[in-house]
Design an enzyme around this catalytic site. Structure first.
Site, PDB file in Angstrom:
ATOM      1  CD  GLU A  76      -5.717  -4.155  -6.757  1.00  0.00           C
ATOM      2  OE1 GLU A  76      -6.260  -4.276  -5.650  1.00  0.00           O
ATOM      3  OE2 GLU A  76      -4.542  -3.755  -6.881  1.00  0.00           O
TER       4      GLU A  76
ATOM      5  CE  LYS B  58      -4.498   1.433   1.805  1.00  0.00           C
ATOM      6  NZ  LYS B  58      -5.243   1.542   0.551  1.00  0.00           N
TER       7      LYS B  58
HETATM    8  C1  PLP Z   1      -5.674  -0.657  -5.371  1.00  0.00           C
HETATM    9  C2  PLP Z   1      -6.613  -0.963  -4.245  1.00  0.00           C
HETATM   10  N1  PLP Z   1      -7.126  -2.208  -4.127  1.00  0.00           N
HETATM   11  C3  PLP Z   1      -7.977  -2.531  -3.142  1.00  0.00           C
HETATM   12  C4  PLP Z   1      -8.400  -1.593  -2.203  1.00  0.00           C
HETATM   13  C5  PLP Z   1      -9.376  -1.983  -1.115  1.00  0.00           C
HETATM   14  O1  PLP Z   1      -8.728  -2.108   0.124  1.00  0.00           O
HETATM   15  P1  PLP Z   1      -9.532  -1.921   1.505  1.00  0.00           P
HETATM   16  O2  PLP Z   1     -10.689  -2.873   1.467  1.00  0.00           O
HETATM   17  O3  PLP Z   1      -8.529  -2.278   2.546  1.00  0.00           O
HETATM   18  O4  PLP Z   1      -9.993  -0.492   1.558  1.00  0.00           O
HETATM   19  C6  PLP Z   1      -7.881  -0.296  -2.259  1.00  0.00           C
HETATM   20  C7  PLP Z   1      -8.297   0.688  -1.248  1.00  0.00           C
HETATM   21  O5  PLP Z   1      -8.101   1.853  -1.357  1.00  0.00           O
HETATM   22  C8  PLP Z   1      -6.972   0.031  -3.302  1.00  0.00           C
HETATM   23  O6  PLP Z   1      -6.457   1.269  -3.398  1.00  0.00           O
END
Ligand code: PLP
Length: 289
Positions: A176, A144
């Site tokens: 995703e 992240k």
């Molecule tokens: C690229 C990406 N994938 C998936 C997610 C979903 O993650 P989460 O459920 O932890 O918010 C995010 C969230 O911002 C993201 O930026």
């Protein structure tokens, strides 16, 4: 109020040096943690993911889990909104510009909180538009990282096409969304790709999988082909701020079949409800780290 390197201040007063490596290189990691009625949601899991991101970019965690826990609760308490999205970011710190890691530099720690507005009922009942785009990001999408230029470009391409989200495909398979994980429903079975370096391990993704299992909803975690995405009965995107949100059109074509085409489907509606019930349960007995 925001938090910057041990101090609380209004955001207008917050300053970082221009040589911060977060500014110069995007050299940092972050988390977004929803908080409902004063209770941070899945805090332990968010802090575990923060640790994984820090490990992956070879940065020491500046704080203990207990200190993070206290800080997240403190920022929620200092802000007045009922539901909040807490943003926290750690960068490698301030140093003369050189790609290699500086030695002995203190990381920069920044936290802010914003009002959390989850999608309104009307939007959930309509669903959102998405477009497919080739996933041209790097091979460490599991980190992240604040280096989000690729995600920003993909999201803007979606917005330019009149859509809300980009559904990303890499070599014929679903990865995703640009800021979400994606679930597919076909013949009553929920499909989603496994965790890998190609996707962010979403906290919401985990909750959805747990809820599917606990409620015996058919679920397959496996590679999902582009053809399966295009021929889905339902598509959803999931994230901490969007929760479980149906995608009702893909590349301007209605998602689904027959009379349900272009309308959010029943499995997604069920999952949304399970998610809300789960949130309420957790809020009654908030977990601590
Ligand atoms: C690229 C990406 N994938 C998936 C997610 C979903 O993650 P989460 O459920 O932890 O918010 C995010 C969230 O911002 C993201 O930026």
């Amino acid at each position: 109020m925001i938090y910057l390197n041990g101090e609380w201040m209004p955001i207008e007063q917050a300053r970082i040096p221009v040589l911060d490596r977060g500014f110069i290189f995007g050299d940092g990691v972050y988390e977004v943690i929803p908080s409902y009625s004063g209770n941070p949601f899945r805090l332990r899991e968010h802090l575990a993911r923060l640790q994984s991101s820090l490990d992956a970019v070879r940065m020491d965690n500046p704080y203990s889990v207990e200190r993070w826990d206290a800080l997240v609760r403190e920022i929620v308490a200092k802000n007045s909104w009922e539901d909040q999205g807490v943003y926290l970011q750690v960068t490698r710190g301030v140093a003369p510009r050189d790609h290699a890691f500086p030695k002995g530099v203190k990381p920069t720690v920044f936290m802010m909180s914003n009002p959390l507005t989850t999608p309104a009922q009307e939007l959930r009942e309509r669903g959102v538009a998405a477009v497919t785009i080739a996933d041209n990001r790097w091979l460490r999408c599991d980190i992240k990282s604040v280096s989000l230029l690729a995600n920003c470009l993909l999201r803007q391409d979606a917005v330019d096409a009149g859509a809300t989200e980009a559904v990303l495909l890499r070599e014929g398979f679903l990865t995703e969304g640009s800021a979400s994980n994606i679930f597919v429903v076909r013949n009553g079975v929920i499909l989603t790709p496994p965790k890998s370096n190609f996707i962010l391990p979403g906290i919401t993704y985990d909750v959805v999988i747990e809820l599917a299992r606990a409620n015996r909803l058919p679920l397959e975690i496996r590679q999902v082909s582009e053809a399966e995405v295009r021929d889905a009965d339902e598509l959803w995107l999931t994230s901490s701020t969007k929760e479980v949100l149906p995608i009702s059109s893909l590349d301007s074509k209605p998602v689904g079949h027959g009379a349900n085409a272009g309308k959010p489907g029943p499995v997604g509606a069920r999952m949304y409800q399970l998610y809300q019930d789960y949130k309420r349960t957790v809020m009654r007995a908030p977990a601590t780290v």
